[in-house]
Design an enzyme around this catalytic site. Structure first.
Site, PDB file in Angstrom:
ATOM      1  N   ILE A   1      -7.241   7.785  -0.818  1.00  0.00           N
ATOM      2  CA  ILE A   1      -7.046   6.344  -0.926  1.00  0.00           C
ATOM      3  C   ILE A   1      -7.879   5.759   0.214  1.00  0.00           C
ATOM      4  O   ILE A   1      -7.754   6.176   1.366  1.00  0.00           O
ATOM      5  CB  ILE A   1      -5.553   5.938  -0.815  1.00  0.00           C
ATOM      6  CG1 ILE A   1      -5.390   4.413  -0.935  1.00  0.00           C
ATOM      7  CG2 ILE A   1      -4.878   6.466   0.435  1.00  0.00           C
ATOM      8  CD1 ILE A   1      -3.932   3.945  -1.040  1.00  0.00           C
ATOM      9  N   SER A   2      -8.789   4.857  -0.114  1.00  0.00           N
ATOM     10  CA  SER A   2      -9.746   4.359   0.878  1.00  0.00           C
ATOM     11  C   SER A   2      -9.063   3.615   2.013  1.00  0.00           C
ATOM     12  O   SER A   2      -7.977   3.054   1.860  1.00  0.00           O
ATOM     13  CB  SER A   2     -10.770   3.428   0.214  1.00  0.00           C
ATOM     14  OG  SER A   2     -11.624   4.146  -0.627  1.00  0.00           O
ATOM     15  N   GLN A   3      -9.745   3.605   3.142  1.00  0.00           N
ATOM     16  CA  GLN A   3      -9.320   2.811   4.300  1.00  0.00           C
ATOM     17  C   GLN A   3      -9.225   1.340   3.873  1.00  0.00           C
ATOM     18  O   GLN A   3     -10.121   0.839   3.190  1.00  0.00           O
ATOM     19  CB  GLN A   3     -10.382   2.988   5.385  1.00  0.00           C
ATOM     20  CG  GLN A   3     -10.124   2.273   6.675  1.00  0.00           C
ATOM     21  CD  GLN A   3     -11.290   2.462   7.644  1.00  0.00           C
ATOM     22  OE1 GLN A   3     -12.249   3.195   7.368  1.00  0.00           O
ATOM     23  NE2 GLN A   3     -11.221   1.801   8.774  1.00  0.00           N
ATOM     24  N   PRO A   4      -8.160   0.621   4.241  1.00  0.00           N
ATOM     25  CA  PRO A   4      -8.036  -0.786   3.844  1.00  0.00           C
ATOM     26  C   PRO A   4      -9.240  -1.654   4.221  1.00  0.00           C
ATOM     27  O   PRO A   4      -9.651  -2.512   3.440  1.00  0.00           O
ATOM     28  CB  PRO A   4      -6.766  -1.254   4.570  1.00  0.00           C
ATOM     29  CG  PRO A   4      -5.946   0.001   4.673  1.00  0.00           C
ATOM     30  CD  PRO A   4      -6.933   1.100   4.912  1.00  0.00           C
TER      31      PRO A   4
ATOM     32  N   ARG B   1       0.823  -1.214   0.000  1.00  0.00           N
ATOM     33  CA  ARG B   1       0.000   0.000   0.000  1.00  0.00           C
ATOM     34  C   ARG B   1       0.857   1.265   0.000  1.00  0.00           C
ATOM     35  O   ARG B   1       0.442   2.304  -0.540  1.00  0.00           O
ATOM     36  CB  ARG B   1      -0.956  -0.015   1.200  1.00  0.00           C
ATOM     37  CG  ARG B   1      -2.018   1.106   1.169  1.00  0.00           C
ATOM     38  CD  ARG B   1      -3.018   0.946   2.300  1.00  0.00           C
ATOM     39  NE  ARG B   1      -4.105   1.916   2.224  1.00  0.00           N
ATOM     40  CZ  ARG B   1      -4.341   2.868   3.127  1.00  0.00           C
ATOM     41  NH1 ARG B   1      -3.567   2.972   4.189  1.00  0.00           N
ATOM     42  NH2 ARG B   1      -5.356   3.703   2.983  1.00  0.00           N
TER      43      ARG B   1
END
Length: 219
Positions: free
Chosen positions: A66-69, A40
């Site tokens: 960038i979205s939360q995992p 990431r």
């Protein structure tokens, strides 16, 4: 400046991240494996390298994140992917979600409306190893009729309407995962299945918070 090194330390941080999202209820082993495989920190400026394995969203410019995992894993798990499925993604952003889908063996067609983000991704060397990933600059509401129909559609922005053209581009039996609701409130994660008679079956899940899905292209 992006980092290109993926050593033991980063792999260790990734392992902890996988344990974190597993603890939040993600139980699809292939999804967890994909999160554990993809660096990431490559998708963020090197200044964020340490923080990139926190279960948080980060700004990537142009008002996008960038979205939360956990969110990436949650949406991916709902897609119920099989290898070689054709997936349309609306909102490429950093391309992290697209790469997770490609890691799972999907043929990924992803659209980004922000020209700068699209161009950054075209120059992102790491993405070139994913031959099943095809990137487009365009209006997500229009989809990609030339490449339709799709087995799956994933929307990575808050939609306050069910996009009719995207539903039309779904195969019968295909599914769309969409954060549905107004962007100034939390959205309900929904999975919409297109039945063989063209009707839609809706399933409702947890609440999330996404940036709004916008029409048109931004230069």
């Amino acid at each position: 400046m992006r980092s290109t090194e993926d050593g033991y330390r980063q792999q260790g941080l990734r392992k902890k991240l996988v344990e974190t999202i597993k603890g939040k209820g993600i139980n699809n082993e292939k999804v967890l494996q994909a999160i554990g495989s993809v660096p990431r920190h490559f998708f963020l400026d090197s200044a964020f390298e340490e923080a990139s394995y926190e279960d948080k969203a980060f700004p990537i410019g142009e008002g996008q994140t960038i979205s939360q995992p956990y969110t990436v894993a949650y949406q991916t798990q709902l897609l119920d992917l099989k290898p070689f499925m054709k997936v349309l993604e609306i909102g490429t952003g950093s391309a992290y979600q697209a790469v997770i889908l490609a890691e799972l063996g999907a043929q990924v067609y992803t659209i980004e409306r922000q020209k700068k983000l699209f161009e950054n991704n075209k120059q992102f060397e790491f993405l070139k190893k994913y031959r099943s990933l095809k990137m487009f600059y365009g209006d997500g509401f229009e989809g990609l009729p030339t490449y339709a129909p799709f087995d799956r559609v994933i929307i990575t922005a808050a939609a306050d309407v069910m996009p009719p053209k995207l539903i039309a581009q779904l195969k019968p039996g295909g599914m769309m995962v969409i954060p549905y609701g107004e962007h100034n409130k939390n959205q309900l994660m929904m999975r919409v299945t297109k039945m063989t008679d063209g009707s839609l079956k809706e399933e409702r899940f947890e609440e999330f918070s996404f940036v709004p899905m916008l029409g048109g292209k931004s230069s």
